[in-house]
Write a protein that holds these residues in place. Sequence first.
Motif, PDB file in Angstrom:
ATOM      1  N   ILE A 369       0.877  -1.494  -0.153  1.00  0.00           N
ATOM      2  CA  ILE A 369       0.016   0.212   0.276  1.00  0.00           C
ATOM      3  C   ILE A 369       1.149   1.353  -0.264  1.00  0.00           C
ATOM      4  N   THR A 370       1.870   1.264   0.901  1.00  0.00           N
ATOM      5  CA  THR A 370       2.716   2.390   0.802  1.00  0.00           C
ATOM      6  C   THR A 370       3.686   2.593  -0.687  1.00  0.00           C
ATOM      7  N   PHE A 371       4.529   1.294  -1.119  1.00  0.00           N
ATOM      8  CA  PHE A 371       5.057   1.423  -2.530  1.00  0.00           C
ATOM      9  C   PHE A 371       3.582   2.465  -3.440  1.00  0.00           C
ATOM     10  N   SER A 372       2.522   1.856  -3.277  1.00  0.00           N
ATOM     11  CA  SER A 372       1.543   2.102  -4.289  1.00  0.00           C
ATOM     12  C   SER A 372       1.571   3.811  -4.241  1.00  0.00           C
ATOM     13  N   VAL A 373       0.843   4.069  -2.761  1.00  0.00           N
ATOM     14  CA  VAL A 373       0.572   5.643  -3.116  1.00  0.00           C
ATOM     15  C   VAL A 373       1.487   6.152  -2.928  1.00  0.00           C
ATOM     16  N   VAL A 374       3.495   6.129  -2.147  1.00  0.00           N
ATOM     17  CA  VAL A 374       4.801   6.836  -2.496  1.00  0.00           C
ATOM     18  C   VAL A 374       4.385   7.188  -4.471  1.00  0.00           C
ATOM     19  N   THR A 375       4.424   5.641  -4.806  1.00  0.00           N
ATOM     20  CA  THR A 375       5.476   5.598  -6.186  1.00  0.00           C
ATOM     21  C   THR A 375       3.926   6.674  -7.167  1.00  0.00           C
ATOM     22  N   TYR A 376       2.770   6.295  -6.872  1.00  0.00           N
ATOM     23  CA  TYR A 376       2.094   6.729  -7.346  1.00  0.00           C
ATOM     24  C   TYR A 376       0.779   8.404  -7.581  1.00  0.00           C
TER      25      TYR A 376
END
Length: 379
Positions: A369-376
């Motif tokens: 979730i964190t990776f997705s939020v930070v990336t996109y």
Amino acid sequence: MMVQAGNIFSISYKVIEHHCGAIDASIMVNGMHQMSLIILMLLAMFWDRELGGASIWLLSLAVFAGGLGCLSDLTYWSLVMRHPPPCTKAVGVGMSLGNLVVLGLSLLQVSGRDVENPRFGVATFFVVAAFFQLFWGLNTLMIQDKLVPAVVWAAGMVSESLGKRVVDWINPMHEKAVALLHADDDSKDNNDDVGYLSPRAESLQQTTLISLVETINFLTYAATYTLPSLLPFVAGAYPDKSQQCHLLLHMMILQSVGDVTGRVLAPTSKSGPLQKKLPLLGFMVLPTCFLCLVVAAVDSSTVSRFFSYESASILLPLLVMCFFFSRGMLVSAVFLQARGLTSSRQAAEHLASTMGFCGQMGALSANVITFSVVTYCHT
């Protein structure tokens, strides 16, 4: 993200265990020590190599290193259920101290230096870490009676007097460790220190409690492994790179200090009434600190607007320490509690492994979730 991708190993471990029966955790632990040493040496040699313009070596080795870390939660907690309750607490403290040793190495590397001019490079860092890993692996073999005879024999080949001195030096530590590990740990002894809940709870109550401790582990690990992705954004509140580096390092050091302290103070059935109430305080402190750090990461300008760098370098690390103090105490208390929720040692080992798996799935979910939020979504 690649470290958490190592959960493919923990998932595979549980699948194999489900289809083939229990796996000997002691064999896994010894194998993990050897693999850790190999991975650290490979990192020292290939951390900066690129394939096709990408850090394939670094990311691939991060998956394997992360896999060993994930497996430790499934194997160490399960293995320690074979031994008296003090060993459960000791494992938690040992896990935290390992992290503190590595952060101490980081502190030695950059403390008082410009971020572009560390005392030693990345390769040296990994080599020194590998020596620590080698020492700890040898120490583990010594406690298991797999190293002492060979060491004494080798010393005796050099000199008879040297062999005797080695025996005199090793025996006190060795005998103490073996006595603890091989103490009488039948069901009566195991239930002497199970925590706060009676092991005689009815079946339905036990099922509910098991689900509760697994859920607590899932949520605690989810919050814990979200923070390493967020702390760089918190440190980014200040424009100077050197300030960012040192603020992040201070937060990480107090993170380990808080984790170790929390695990040491985790209450047992023999603790005083005040210490037994600490987990209740942790349940309140952990989400409060987590929310504050999330807000600071999302809107880092708020931090720099209200706090000078000098103030933030004190307040933010203390906030991180409070979070990890609560985390360390809750995790240790939950695994101590698990001893009283089952009727046999084998069931307790399986429960400990499952709890570790739930924690790792929480960490994996939170990082995705964190990776997705930070990336996109991060701007």
